[in-house]
Write a protein that holds these residues in place. Structure first.
Motif, PDB file in Angstrom:
ATOM      1  N   SER A  39       0.795  -1.229   0.000  1.00 56.94           N
ATOM      2  CA  SER A  39       0.000   0.000   0.000  1.00 56.94           C
ATOM      3  C   SER A  39       0.832   1.286   0.000  1.00 56.94           C
ATOM      4  N   VAL A  40       2.127   1.186   0.253  1.00 54.75           N
ATOM      5  CA  VAL A  40       2.966   2.379   0.374  1.00 54.75           C
ATOM      6  C   VAL A  40       3.607   2.706  -0.979  1.00 54.75           C
ATOM      7  N   ALA A  41       3.532   3.961  -1.380  1.00 56.19           N
ATOM      8  CA  ALA A  41       4.087   4.384  -2.670  1.00 56.19           C
ATOM      9  C   ALA A  41       5.614   4.327  -2.631  1.00 56.19           C
ATOM     10  N   ARG A  42       6.195   4.068  -3.798  1.00 57.41           N
ATOM     11  CA  ARG A  42       7.658   4.026  -3.933  1.00 57.41           C
ATOM     12  C   ARG A  42       8.089   5.242  -4.744  1.00 57.41           C
ATOM     13  N   PRO A  43       8.734   6.234  -4.111  1.00 58.09           N
ATOM     14  CA  PRO A  43       9.156   7.427  -4.857  1.00 58.09           C
ATOM     15  C   PRO A  43      10.356   7.142  -5.743  1.00 58.09           C
ATOM     16  N   ILE A  60       6.704   0.128   5.087  1.00 55.03           N
ATOM     17  CA  ILE A  60       6.860  -0.513   3.778  1.00 55.03           C
ATOM     18  C   ILE A  60       6.823  -2.024   3.969  1.00 55.03           C
ATOM     19  N   ARG A  61       5.880  -2.660   3.279  1.00 46.84           N
ATOM     20  CA  ARG A  61       5.710  -4.115   3.377  1.00 46.84           C
ATOM     21  C   ARG A  61       5.489  -4.674   1.976  1.00 46.84           C
ATOM     22  N   VAL A  62       6.038  -5.855   1.734  1.00 45.27           N
ATOM     23  CA  VAL A  62       5.907  -6.502   0.424  1.00 45.27           C
ATOM     24  C   VAL A  62       5.114  -7.798   0.530  1.00 45.27           C
ATOM     25  N   LEU A  63       5.365  -8.596   1.546  1.00 45.86           N
ATOM     26  CA  LEU A  63       4.713  -9.898   1.685  1.00 45.86           C
ATOM     27  C   LEU A  63       3.341  -9.754   2.334  1.00 45.86           C
ATOM     28  N   ASP A  64       2.308 -10.221   1.641  1.00 41.64           N
ATOM     29  CA  ASP A  64       0.958 -10.157   2.203  1.00 41.64           C
ATOM     30  C   ASP A  64       0.669 -11.411   3.042  1.00 41.64           C
ATOM     31  N   PRO A  65      -0.474 -11.485   3.712  1.00 44.61           N
ATOM     32  CA  PRO A  65      -0.760 -12.634   4.579  1.00 44.61           C
ATOM     33  C   PRO A  65      -0.750 -13.978   3.859  1.00 44.61           C
ATOM     34  N   ALA A  66      -0.968 -13.966   2.546  1.00 42.88           N
ATOM     35  CA  ALA A  66      -0.966 -15.210   1.774  1.00 42.88           C
ATOM     36  C   ALA A  66       0.431 -15.578   1.295  1.00 42.88           C
ATOM     37  N   GLY A  67       1.428 -14.765   1.612  1.00 46.84           N
ATOM     38  CA  GLY A  67       2.791 -15.062   1.201  1.00 46.84           C
ATOM     39  C   GLY A  67       3.153 -14.539  -0.175  1.00 46.84           C
ATOM     40  N   GLN A  68       2.271 -13.760  -0.785  1.00 46.27           N
ATOM     41  CA  GLN A  68       2.548 -13.206  -2.105  1.00 46.27           C
ATOM     42  C   GLN A  68       3.291 -11.870  -1.975  1.00 46.27           C
ATOM     43  N   ALA A  69       4.171 -11.591  -2.930  1.00 44.80           N
ATOM     44  CA  ALA A  69       4.884 -10.314  -2.981  1.00 44.80           C
ATOM     45  C   ALA A  69       4.059  -9.342  -3.804  1.00 44.80           C
ATOM     46  N   VAL A  70       3.677  -8.209  -3.184  1.00 42.81           N
ATOM     47  CA  VAL A  70       2.760  -7.294  -3.848  1.00 42.81           C
ATOM     48  C   VAL A  70       3.250  -5.853  -3.718  1.00 42.81           C
ATOM     49  N   GLY A  71       2.751  -5.001  -4.615  1.00 42.22           N
ATOM     50  CA  GLY A  71       2.959  -3.575  -4.503  1.00 42.22           C
ATOM     51  C   GLY A  71       4.199  -3.035  -5.185  1.00 42.22           C
ATOM     52  N   PRO A  72       4.358  -1.721  -5.162  1.00 43.45           N
ATOM     53  CA  PRO A  72       5.453  -1.071  -5.895  1.00 43.45           C
ATOM     54  C   PRO A  72       6.839  -1.354  -5.333  1.00 43.45           C
ATOM     55  N   ASN A 282      10.839  -7.672   9.412  1.00 45.40           N
ATOM     56  CA  ASN A 282      10.672  -9.125   9.362  1.00 45.40           C
ATOM     57  C   ASN A 282      10.224  -9.598   7.981  1.00 45.40           C
ATOM     58  N   ASP A 283      10.206  -8.681   7.045  1.00 46.58           N
ATOM     59  CA  ASP A 283       9.855  -8.960   5.655  1.00 46.58           C
ATOM     60  C   ASP A 283      11.132  -8.819   4.824  1.00 46.58           C
ATOM     61  N   ALA A 284      11.758  -9.945   4.507  1.00 44.11           N
ATOM     62  CA  ALA A 284      13.057  -9.914   3.823  1.00 44.11           C
ATOM     63  C   ALA A 284      12.980  -9.183   2.487  1.00 44.11           C
ATOM     64  N   LEU A 285      11.878  -9.322   1.783  1.00 41.73           N
ATOM     65  CA  LEU A 285      11.763  -8.660   0.480  1.00 41.73           C
ATOM     66  C   LEU A 285      11.617  -7.140   0.640  1.00 41.73           C
ATOM     67  N   ALA A 286      10.952  -6.710   1.708  1.00 40.98           N
ATOM     68  CA  ALA A 286      10.839  -5.273   1.965  1.00 40.98           C
ATOM     69  C   ALA A 286      12.195  -4.686   2.348  1.00 40.98           C
ATOM     70  N   VAL A 287      12.947  -5.416   3.184  1.00 41.02           N
ATOM     71  CA  VAL A 287      14.290  -4.956   3.559  1.00 41.02           C
ATOM     72  C   VAL A 287      15.174  -4.861   2.323  1.00 41.02           C
ATOM     73  N   TYR A 288      15.118  -5.881   1.473  1.00 41.64           N
ATOM     74  CA  TYR A 288      15.908  -5.875   0.237  1.00 41.64           C
ATOM     75  C   TYR A 288      15.526  -4.661  -0.618  1.00 41.64           C
ATOM     76  N   ALA A 289      14.220  -4.454  -0.795  1.00 42.21           N
ATOM     77  CA  ALA A 289      13.753  -3.378  -1.678  1.00 42.21           C
ATOM     78  C   ALA A 289      14.164  -2.003  -1.162  1.00 42.21           C
ATOM     79  N   ALA A 290      14.035  -1.789   0.147  1.00 40.46           N
ATOM     80  CA  ALA A 290      14.395  -0.490   0.727  1.00 40.46           C
ATOM     81  C   ALA A 290      15.899  -0.253   0.625  1.00 40.46           C
ATOM     82  N   THR A 291      16.685  -1.300   0.876  1.00 39.55           N
ATOM     83  CA  THR A 291      18.144  -1.161   0.787  1.00 39.55           C
ATOM     84  C   THR A 291      18.566  -0.922  -0.657  1.00 39.55           C
ATOM     85  N   GLU A 292      17.955  -1.632  -1.590  1.00 36.64           N
ATOM     86  CA  GLU A 292      18.261  -1.452  -3.011  1.00 36.64           C
ATOM     87  C   GLU A 292      17.947  -0.018  -3.439  1.00 36.64           C
TER      88      GLU A 292
END
Length: 423
Positions: A39-43, A60-72, A282-292
């Motif tokens: 739900s959070v925009a990526r500038p 900033i979160r990427v993994l939803d409750p179903a385990g899918q990677a979603v959003g910008p 605790n969301d590895a994909l969110a940490v990766y995305a923010a660091t990238e």
């Protein structure tokens, strides 16, 4: 006295922060505001920090409750890359478990686990380039493990044995590995922040392409070094990523004592004009995305980024700590962001790239890898086993490339005094 100023005013009172829950209390995080995944925009990475002042107050979160990677912020990693992150996280936890047991067996004096925080270091390491310099605190062993640093070398440092390259001069877990881009850990809180900023400034001044990244706990943001680093990073637009690991607790005091009651820790970047993000740690994909995102911003000469990783310290601060004395024993079980390893595992299963059998097989393989490394390291000495003395003369070594005469004379004089004393 009747005319004394303020005679009709109410007395002042001092606010002393108090954690929401103490041992014995029923725990609930139902009122914790959490943004939905995706739900959070990526500038744009070049955006002015003034245009993204809302980001420190969301998550900033990427993994939803179903385990899918979603959003910008979805980094859209290949499954092999995600498995590599999962493997390093599992290896970090297996390493922690063995070294914790080693401390309890008297083989070393001290250890610190990062249980529940593995994604903060491991995912970031995968998003950074190998040549980028890391300035960690004492709970980022995942950086070394993700960069394939030998486990035996890490264990030898913990045991201060014959294989310890640091010759027993550092407290256990305070690693140093220049070849892995891992700056020497210091027990003095916050020193790594200005060091990282200075390194990044030097890299920029030389026209290099490497950036720096540093990590501190939320409590360290109350230290002067934190603010000095932010000032220099902002003024000189240093190519640096400043990470704050908000795991809710210092050794016995909660985040409120560092200012966590009033606002988020990411919000501290706003006053310095630094781009600031708040991430589900605790969301590895969110940490990766923010660091990238932050790394691309730094490499493009757009300035520093401050990232708050919102997570939870699942176990004791260290082997010297008993958290049951100051927080409910089941508090971590109620923390709404879950276990970073289980969440990444669920993601891989959800996209058809993993299964329970593969996961258990990998855990067994990694446990055996750690066990074998432990046996090799222990052959070189432990605190309770074969003792190893690095030698009195080593206290004079490794300060200068070539020992100057005055230091040599001091070493010889000290050696003679020890001989006369029968030491």
């Amino acid at each position: 006295m009747a005319d004394a100023p303020g005679r009709n005013l109410r007395p002042l009172s001092l606010h002393v922060p108090e954690p929401k829950y103490r041992p014995g209390d029923a725990v609930s995080f139902d009122d914790m505001p959490l943004a939905d995944a995706g739900s959070v925009a990526r500038p744009d990475v070049a955006a002015d920090p003034a245009t993204m002042r809302d980001l420190p107050f969301t998550l900033i979160r990427v993994l939803d409750p179903a385990g899918q990677a979603v959003g910008p912020w979805n980094p859209r990693l290949e499954p092999d890359r995600v498995r590599s992150i999962l493997r390093a996280m599992l290896l970090t936890r297996a390493f922690d478990d063995r070294m914790f047991r080693a401390q309890r067996q008297g083989k070393t004096s001290f250890y610190m686990k990062c249980t529940g925080e593995e994604a903060v270091a491991v995912a970031a390491a995968h998003a950074l380039d190998r040549g980028d310099m890391c300035f960690p605190s004492y709970r980022q062993q995942g950086l070394l493990i993700a960069r394939d640093w030998p486990l035996v070398d890490m264990m030898c440092q913990i045991y201060s044995n014959a294989g310890d390259r640091l010759k027993g001069r550092q407290l256990p877990i305070m690693y140093s590995a220049k070849e892995a881009g891992f700056f020497s850990i210091s027990g003095n809180l916050g020193t790594q922040y200005p060091q990282a900023v200075g390194w990044a400034m030097a890299s920029a001044a030389k026209g290099d392409t490497r950036i720096a990244a540093s990590w501190v706990g939320e409590g360290t943001t109350a230290e002067g070094d934190f603010h000095a680093a932010c000032t220099f990073a902002s003024v000189f637009r240093a190519p640096v990523i400043l990470n704050i690991v908000n795991n809710q607790w210092a050794i016995s005091s909660f985040a409120g004592f560092a200012g966590g009651e009033s606002t988020t820790f990411a919000a501290r970047g706003l006053g310095y004009g630094i781009a600031a993000l708040r991430v589900d740690g605790n969301d590895a994909l969110a940490v990766y995305a923010a660091t990238e995102w932050a790394a691309e911003r730094a490499r493009g000469n757009h300035g520093p980024t401050l990232i708050e990783h919102f997570t939870y310290r699942a176990e004791a601060h260290s082997t010297s700590d008993d958290p049951s004395a100051y927080r409910p024993a089941d508090e971590g079980m109620h923390f709404p962001l879950g276990d970073p390893i289980e969440r990444l595992k669920a993601h891989l299963i959800a996209i058809g790239e993993w299964d329970e059998a593969s996961h258990e097989a990998l855990k067994t393989e990694l446990a055996e890898q750690v066990r074998a490394a432990g046996k090799e390291a222990e052959k070189l000495g432990t605190l309770s086993g074969t003792a190893f003395n690095h030698g009195f003369e080593t206290s004079f070594e490794d300060v200068f490339a070539e020992m100057p005469q005055h230091l040599r004379e001091q070493m010889e004089q000290s050696a003679e005094e020890r001989r006369v004393a029968g030491v």
